[in-house]
Design a protein around this motif. Structure first.
Motif, PDB file in Angstrom:
ATOM      1  N   GLY A 142      -6.514   7.955   4.623  1.00  0.00           N
ATOM      2  CA  GLY A 142      -6.295   6.866   3.681  1.00  0.00           C
ATOM      3  C   GLY A 142      -4.926   6.222   3.831  1.00  0.00           C
ATOM      4  N   SER A 143      -3.958   6.977   4.370  1.00  0.00           N
ATOM      5  CA  SER A 143      -2.616   6.416   4.533  1.00  0.00           C
ATOM      6  C   SER A 143      -2.615   5.299   5.560  1.00  0.00           C
ATOM      7  CB  SER A 143      -1.631   7.506   4.942  1.00  0.00           C
ATOM      8  OG  SER A 143      -1.937   7.977   6.231  1.00  0.00           O
TER       9      SER A 143
ATOM     10  N   ASP B  27      -8.629   4.213   0.239  1.00  0.00           N
ATOM     11  CA  ASP B  27      -7.947   4.561  -1.001  1.00  0.00           C
ATOM     12  C   ASP B  27      -8.437   3.720  -2.174  1.00  0.00           C
ATOM     13  OD1 ASP B  27      -6.414   6.632  -0.367  1.00  0.00           O
ATOM     14  OD2 ASP B  27      -4.521   5.547  -0.194  1.00  0.00           O
TER      15      ASP B  27
ATOM     16  N   PRO C  32      -6.029   1.519   3.884  1.00  0.00           N
ATOM     17  CA  PRO C  32      -5.947   1.303   2.440  1.00  0.00           C
ATOM     18  C   PRO C  32      -7.321   1.193   1.797  1.00  0.00           C
ATOM     19  CG  PRO C  32      -4.504  -0.201   3.607  1.00  0.00           C
ATOM     20  CD  PRO C  32      -5.281   0.529   4.646  1.00  0.00           C
TER      21      PRO C  32
ATOM     22  N   HIS D  60       0.860  -1.185   0.000  1.00  0.00           N
ATOM     23  CA  HIS D  60       0.000   0.000   0.000  1.00  0.00           C
ATOM     24  C   HIS D  60       0.896   1.234   0.000  1.00  0.00           C
ATOM     25  CE1 HIS D  60      -2.389   2.889   2.731  1.00  0.00           C
ATOM     26  NE2 HIS D  60      -2.696   3.135   1.485  1.00  0.00           N
ATOM     27  N   THR D  61       1.010   1.866  -1.140  1.00  0.00           N
ATOM     28  CA  THR D  61       1.838   3.065  -1.166  1.00  0.00           C
ATOM     29  C   THR D  61       0.985   4.271  -0.802  1.00  0.00           C
ATOM     30  OG1 THR D  61       1.446   3.081  -3.518  1.00  0.00           O
ATOM     31  CG2 THR D  61       3.624   2.366  -2.790  1.00  0.00           C
ATOM     32  N   VAL D  62       1.555   5.079   0.029  1.00  0.00           N
ATOM     33  CA  VAL D  62       0.811   6.222   0.534  1.00  0.00           C
ATOM     34  C   VAL D  62       0.952   7.379  -0.433  1.00  0.00           C
ATOM     35  CG1 VAL D  62       0.661   7.888   2.393  1.00  0.00           C
ATOM     36  CG2 VAL D  62       1.144   5.503   2.884  1.00  0.00           C
ATOM     37  N   THR D  63      -0.168   7.874  -0.896  1.00  0.00           N
ATOM     38  CA  THR D  63      -0.102   9.032  -1.779  1.00  0.00           C
ATOM     39  C   THR D  63      -0.677  10.235  -1.065  1.00  0.00           C
ATOM     40  OG1 THR D  63      -2.126   8.152  -2.705  1.00  0.00           O
ATOM     41  CG2 THR D  63      -0.139   7.892  -4.017  1.00  0.00           C
ATOM     42  N   SER D  64      -0.089  11.351  -1.349  1.00  0.00           N
ATOM     43  CA  SER D  64      -0.505  12.568  -0.682  1.00  0.00           C
ATOM     44  C   SER D  64      -1.863  13.015  -1.207  1.00  0.00           C
ATOM     45  CB  SER D  64       0.549  13.638  -0.933  1.00  0.00           C
ATOM     46  OG  SER D  64       0.163  14.824  -0.351  1.00  0.00           O
ATOM     47  N   ILE D  65      -2.776  13.328  -0.281  1.00  0.00           N
ATOM     48  CA  ILE D  65      -4.085  13.797  -0.739  1.00  0.00           C
ATOM     49  C   ILE D  65      -4.195  15.310  -0.633  1.00  0.00           C
ATOM     50  CG2 ILE D  65      -5.363  11.693  -0.234  1.00  0.00           C
ATOM     51  CD1 ILE D  65      -6.419  13.325   2.277  1.00  0.00           C
ATOM     52  N   VAL D  66      -3.246  15.918   0.033  1.00  0.00           N
ATOM     53  CA  VAL D  66      -3.356  17.385   0.163  1.00  0.00           C
ATOM     54  C   VAL D  66      -2.188  18.076  -0.526  1.00  0.00           C
ATOM     55  CG1 VAL D  66      -4.665  17.337   2.267  1.00  0.00           C
ATOM     56  CG2 VAL D  66      -2.192  17.344   2.374  1.00  0.00           C
TER      57      VAL D  66
ATOM     58  N   TYR E  69       2.807  10.243   5.932  1.00  0.00           N
ATOM     59  CA  TYR E  69       1.544   9.675   6.393  1.00  0.00           C
ATOM     60  C   TYR E  69       0.550  10.754   6.782  1.00  0.00           C
ATOM     61  CZ  TYR E  69       2.819   4.879   5.824  1.00  0.00           C
ATOM     62  OH  TYR E  69       3.139   3.689   5.240  1.00  0.00           O
TER      63      TYR E  69
ATOM     64  N   LYS F  35      -6.323  22.583   5.013  1.00  0.00           N
ATOM     65  CA  LYS F  35      -6.243  22.117   3.629  1.00  0.00           C
ATOM     66  C   LYS F  35      -7.639  21.912   3.042  1.00  0.00           C
ATOM     67  CE  LYS F  35      -1.878  22.133   3.033  1.00  0.00           C
ATOM     68  NZ  LYS F  35      -1.257  23.010   2.034  1.00  0.00           N
TER      69      LYS F  35
ATOM     70  N   HIS G   1      -7.849   0.546  -2.164  1.00  0.00           N
ATOM     71  CA  HIS G   1      -7.024  -0.665  -2.161  1.00  0.00           C
ATOM     72  C   HIS G   1      -7.768  -1.737  -1.379  1.00  0.00           C
ATOM     73  CE1 HIS G   1      -3.917   2.133  -3.192  1.00  0.00           C
ATOM     74  NE2 HIS G   1      -3.026   1.168  -3.304  1.00  0.00           N
TER      75      HIS G   1
ATOM     76  N   ARG H 204       0.387  13.724   5.314  1.00  0.00           N
ATOM     77  CA  ARG H 204      -0.099  14.250   4.037  1.00  0.00           C
ATOM     78  C   ARG H 204      -1.048  13.270   3.361  1.00  0.00           C
ATOM     79  NH1 ARG H 204       2.798  18.650   1.859  1.00  0.00           N
ATOM     80  NH2 ARG H 204       4.730  19.062   2.964  1.00  0.00           N
ATOM     81  N   GLY H 205      -0.846  12.005   3.610  1.00  0.00           N
ATOM     82  CA  GLY H 205      -1.721  10.993   3.015  1.00  0.00           C
ATOM     83  C   GLY H 205      -3.099  10.973   3.654  1.00  0.00           C
ATOM     84  N   GLY H 206      -3.216  11.640   4.795  1.00  0.00           N
ATOM     85  CA  GLY H 206      -4.509  11.677   5.474  1.00  0.00           C
ATOM     86  C   GLY H 206      -4.903  10.312   5.993  1.00  0.00           C
TER      87      GLY H 206
ATOM     88  N   TYR I 280      -3.793  21.383  10.362  1.00  0.00           N
ATOM     89  CA  TYR I 280      -3.254  21.330   9.005  1.00  0.00           C
ATOM     90  C   TYR I 280      -4.293  20.759   8.032  1.00  0.00           C
ATOM     91  CZ  TYR I 280      -0.406  19.429   5.170  1.00  0.00           C
ATOM     92  OH  TYR I 280       0.094  19.090   3.947  1.00  0.00           O
ATOM     93  N   HIS I 281      -4.933  19.663   8.418  1.00  0.00           N
ATOM     94  CA  HIS I 281      -5.896  19.033   7.513  1.00  0.00           C
ATOM     95  C   HIS I 281      -7.153  19.878   7.340  1.00  0.00           C
ATOM     96  CE1 HIS I 281      -4.486  15.282   5.908  1.00  0.00           C
ATOM     97  NE2 HIS I 281      -3.789  15.112   7.008  1.00  0.00           N
TER      98      HIS I 281
ATOM     99  N   LEU J 242     -11.808  12.771  -4.490  1.00  0.00           N
ATOM    100  CA  LEU J 242     -11.048  11.918  -3.565  1.00  0.00           C
ATOM    101  C   LEU J 242     -11.927  10.987  -2.741  1.00  0.00           C
ATOM    102  CD1 LEU J 242      -8.284  14.420  -2.650  1.00  0.00           C
ATOM    103  CD2 LEU J 242      -7.896  12.127  -3.529  1.00  0.00           C
TER     104      LEU J 242
ATOM    105  N   ASN K  89     -11.861   9.511   1.080  1.00  0.00           N
ATOM    106  CA  ASN K  89     -10.696  10.070   1.740  1.00  0.00           C
ATOM    107  C   ASN K  89     -10.914  11.485   2.247  1.00  0.00           C
ATOM    108  OD1 ASN K  89      -8.117   9.551   2.568  1.00  0.00           O
ATOM    109  ND2 ASN K  89      -7.606   8.638   0.591  1.00  0.00           N
ATOM    110  N   ARG K  90     -11.842  12.210   1.628  1.00  0.00           N
ATOM    111  CA  ARG K  90     -12.096  13.569   2.097  1.00  0.00           C
ATOM    112  C   ARG K  90     -13.605  13.852   2.133  1.00  0.00           C
ATOM    113  NH1 ARG K  90      -7.882  17.816  -0.221  1.00  0.00           N
ATOM    114  NH2 ARG K  90      -7.849  18.480   1.942  1.00  0.00           N
TER     115      ARG K  90
END
Lengths: 340, 524
Positions: free
Chosen positions: B500-501, B507, B504, A334-340, B494, B206, B509, B496-498, B202-203, B229, B232-233
């Motif tokens: 979903g990080s 996301d 999975p 599971h690669t973490v992608t930035s959502i913000v 992690y 954003k 997954h 920044r991934g919110g 921060y979130h 998204l 996730n959001r």
């Protein structure tokens, strides 16, 4: 005979035995990450066979160290300061290994993941070798003066016993890990592991047996012959079972070999905890290196309560995660992608 | 530098570094346990997401604490063997108990928590995080008992030149430990509170920037969803951040009150137990009642070399007496009064004993490095106070359900995460450096010649060379620097991934293919 210090000598032997038995296979699995696993999926299977338990296993080392500090401060102080350089390397190895276990799966690129694999491999190897060397030297002696301080420079500890002890633990960990994988996985990994165990078991246990024999001979210890004999029987038993592919019995045989071997080594060394190679008068023994009876009594009560508890809930963890881990059980990375 | 100096630097660096991870582990662990409980009881999705997200950050940090903790235990024997010989009988016991009764529990149960999602019955799984996080607090108690004994030895006698335990109850209920423990634990919650607050801010910010959440005419939040998204959001995502922010702010404020009250009690004990440390923290040369808000060294002599070079710039009259004695008039002893007292009690020169190496027979300086104690003390209080004020402001600013659009407030909130970490580090540096020149500070209420104390100069390992110490100092410090970068990079990724990080499935997954034969609910 000093009753309490002897009890604590036995308890510390138990802690070291427990450490080598449990972390033995996760150190070995760490080393197999680079040598045995064929592909990324297999590496992840290996990692996950020990994933839930390796941290608990490592606490045996921390407890063995702290118990030595509490029960035998002179042993702890002399041994740890004498082995300053190798222990620094062990610490570095353990730091990298622990971090790599947790962070490997969070790597974003192949190169970084590979770097963490090396950290797990080298970390496991150096830790196993260093701990083996340290234990061996504690049973065969170091150049210590009357105060218990090392003389002869930073590498005065380097001798044949250090190498023997290091090799003994590394080789044991490897074979123990293969036996463990035979129990914990299925498919290609399981069959290859079983084949390797059957082929290499006697060779891998030889250094540990040689160390035990050496300590028995050095100390002319008759009492240690019984556990030594048991260790040899266990070795033969494990080898025989390996040829018949009885995975559970191989693992048990290896465990008995280790515990009997450790018992033989500690029995032979008794009453010394750390001999001086300069003068036998400077030997650290259970009586002159130990804490006061008051502290030992207090610690005995704590251990009588704590150790069975630890064994119980740790055994339960193994029960919870008793099923075999195979490649199907490993989800896609599971690669973490930035959502913000 | 000789071996002693290097060993001291190493101890300071490894301890402060280890203590960057520990407070977050302690504070965040229990917070995550509370979040999971909320999920368990309410069944609300947002609490599950909170548990998973903060739990992930908790684990990234936890492992660094474990990895660096073992250095703490080993270095007593490696670098401070004379210390270990002198104190092992008393000091080793709490360390061994920590390992056997607390750390085992924490490590094993945390393994069950990580891998036991969906495998263990829900209640049992919830219990594992509670036990693990309570064990980490229990663990802190044992370590602080050991440390407090160095600050204020009790329950001990000297037999054949070494400290031996005669009263375990006294050691484990040492009043120094009983005030240090809540102070440290509240400090840990201040860290966790600031962490929750800054990242949630921060979130939320954003979300406003991306136009997901907007505010209506009355300034109240209108919660939206991101079309692209997905989960996730979504609206639950908003709930996660606003609730985390509020929890963080409340935790930070309660923690600060706890820190302040326990810190006050601690300062009063310190004035009785280690008067020199407190005087140095105050830059108080002469007896007095005023608390220095700012003191500086008189630079005419090339900086402050003795206490008399220190010039008080601004003082609050009576405050020092209040801190020390709960009134405004009782004088607190200054350095110039204390120095002769220490010299009379403990001697003016180190004994002519080979144990002191080159320092044998030299004069003892009983005044700790005053710049460090003075500024360490102030930095601790300032940073601690700042994070409490920030938390209060944050609650006010978010009263209508979201954060202001301002970019710089958001940056400040993220930066504010660092303040409690800094406060903790400053506090430890102050308390440990302020104990010098002693490694085991004397307990003033012990009478007679058998006083239990030890000079730091006598504690270092005699058989270890400066080269060896330097080797370990350089290797550990550079590894620490490297791993700090790694940890921060991972945490940032992690964050920044919110959510979903950590989940999975959000996301898109699929987490696991076949639940029937599932053996691990989580895989490395």
């Amino acid at each position: 005979m000093d009753y309490l210090p002897t009890l604590w000598f036995i308890l510390i032997a138990v802690l070291w035995g427990g450490y080598l038995f449990l972390e033995g296979f996760d150190l070995g699995v760490g080393m197999l990450m680079k040598t045995f696993a064929k592909n990324e999926k297999q590496r992840r299977v290996l990692l996950n066979t020990v994933g839930p338990v390796w941290d608990g296993n490592e606490v045996w080392l921390i407890t063995a160290g702290a118990a030595t500090f509490a029960a035998f401060p002179y042993w702890y102080a002399s041994l740890f300061s004498a082995l300053y350089v190798p222990l620094t390397l062990v610490l570095v190895a353990l730091i990298f290994r622990a971090v790599a276990f947790e962070y490997r799966g969070k790597a974003h690129t192949h190169a970084v993941r590979k770097a963490w694999d090396w950290a797990i491999f080298l970390g496991s190897f150096v830790a196993a070798f260093g701990v083996g060397a340290m234990l061996a030297l504690s049973t065969t002696g170091l150049p210590l003066n009357a105060n218990g301080d090392r003389v002869g420079g930073p590498f005065a500890w380097f001798n044949i016993y250090a190498v023997l002890g290091g090799l003994a633990v590394v080789a044991f960990c490897l074979i123990h890990a293969l036996a463990f994988l035979g129990l914990k996985t299925d498919g290609d990994i399981r069959t290859r592991a079983a084949r390797l165990v059957a082929r290499w078991l006697p060779v891998a246990l030889l250094p540990m047996a040689a160390w035990a024999v050496a300590v028995v001979l050095l100390n002319h210890s008759m009492a240690a012959v019984a556990p030594l004999g048991l260790a040899v029987c266990a070795l033969l038993f494990a080898w025989f079972q390996a040829s018949k592919n009885h995975e559970g019995l191989v693992f048990i045989g290896l465990g008995i070999f280790l515990l009997a071997g450790v018992a033989a080594i500690f029995t032979a060394a008794y009453p010394n905890v750390l001999p001086s190679t300069i003068d036998a008068a400077f030997n650290l023994t259970v009586s002159n290196a130990s804490s006061t009876p008051y502290t030992l009594r207090l610690m005995s009560i704590v251990a009588a309560f704590g150790l069975p508890m630890v064994l119980a809930y740790q055994a339960w963890t193994y029960w919870v995660f008793r099923k075999r881990v195979t490649e199907v059980h490993i989800p896609e990375a599971h690669t973490v992608t930035s959502i913000v | 530098m000789d071996a002693l100096e290097i060993a001291r630097w190493q101890f300071g660096i490894t301890t402060v570094y280890h203590f960057l991870m520990v407070p977050l582990t302690i504070g965040l662990g229990l917070t995550v346990a509370v979040m999971q409980t909320a999920w368990h009881r309410s069944g609300k999705e947002e609490y599950l997401r909170m548990t998973k997200f903060w739990g992930k950050l908790f684990l990234i940090n936890f492992i660094m604490g474990v990895a660096t903790g073992i250095v703490q235990e080993f270095q007593f024997g490696m670098a401070w063997s004379e210390y270990s010989r002198f104190v092992g009988d008393v000091f080793g016991a709490p360390l061994a108990m920590e390992a056997l009764l607390a750390f085992f529990l924490e490590s094993v149960l945390l393994g069950l928590w990580i891998f036991g999602w969906d495998r263990l019955p829900k209640r049992l799984h919830l219990a594992t995080i509670w036990i693990a996080s309570l064990a980490s607090i229990f663990s802190a108690y044992f370590i602080l008992v050991a440390n407090s004994w160095m600050q204020h030895p009790v329950g001990t006698e000297i037999v054949d030149g070494r400290a031996t335990m005669v009263d375990a109850w006294a050691v484990f209920t040492n009043n120094t430990a009983l005030v240090t423990f809540p102070h440290t634990i509240f400090g840990a919650f201040a860290v966790a509170g600031g962490f929750l607050l800054g990242i949630s801010w921060y979130h939320l910010h954003k979300r406003r920037q991306s136009g997901i959440d907007t505010v209506d005419a009355s300034g109240k939040v209108v919660v939206g969803e991101s079309a692209t998204l997905g989960k996730n959001r979504d609206k639950v995502d908003y709930q996660v951040w606003i609730k985390s922010l509020r929890i963080g702010a409340v935790v930070a404020m309660v923690a600060f009150m706890g820190v302040a009250l326990s810190g006050h009690a601690q300062a009063q004990l310190m004035i009785q137990q280690q008067p020199m440390k407190m005087a140095a923290a105050e830059a108080a040369c002469h007896d007095g009642t005023g608390f220095s808000l700012l003191s500086v060294g008189d630079l005419r002599g090339g900086g402050a070399t003795t206490c008399d070079d220190v010039v008080g710039v601004f003082e609050i009259p009576g405050l020092l007496s209040f801190l020390a004695h709960d009134n405004f008039t009782t004088e607190v002893k200054g350095v110039n009064t204390l120095l002769p007292e220490y010299q009379e009690k403990y001697g003016t020169h180190l004994p002519d004993n080979p144990i002191y190496g080159d320092r044998a027979g030299t004069e003892i300086n009983y005044l700790p490095v005053m710049e460090v104690t003075y500024w360490g003390f102030r930095l601790m209080i300032t940073l601690g106070g700042l994070s409490a004020v920030a938390a209060a402001v944050a609650l006010w600013l978010t009263r209508k359900g979201t954060v202001p659009h301002s970019k710089w407030i958001s940056r400040l909130a993220v930066l504010g995460i660092l303040a409690p970490f800094g406060g903790n580090a400053a506090g430890w540096i102050f308390t440990e450096m302020g104990r010098q020149p002693f490694v085991v500070a004397p307990n003033p209420s012990f009478q007679g010649i058998d006083q239990v104390f030890m000079y730091t100069a006598a504690a270092v390992s005699p058989g270890v060379s400066a080269g060896e110490m330097l080797f370990s100092l350089i290797s550990l410090t550079s590894i620490y620097a490297f791993l700090l970068v790694v940890e921060v990079v991972l945490l940032t990724r992690y964050v920044r991934g919110g959510i979903g990080s950590a989940m999975p499935e959000l996301d898109g997954h699929p987490d696991d293919q076949d639940k029937d034969t599932d053996v691990l609910s989580f895989a490395y």
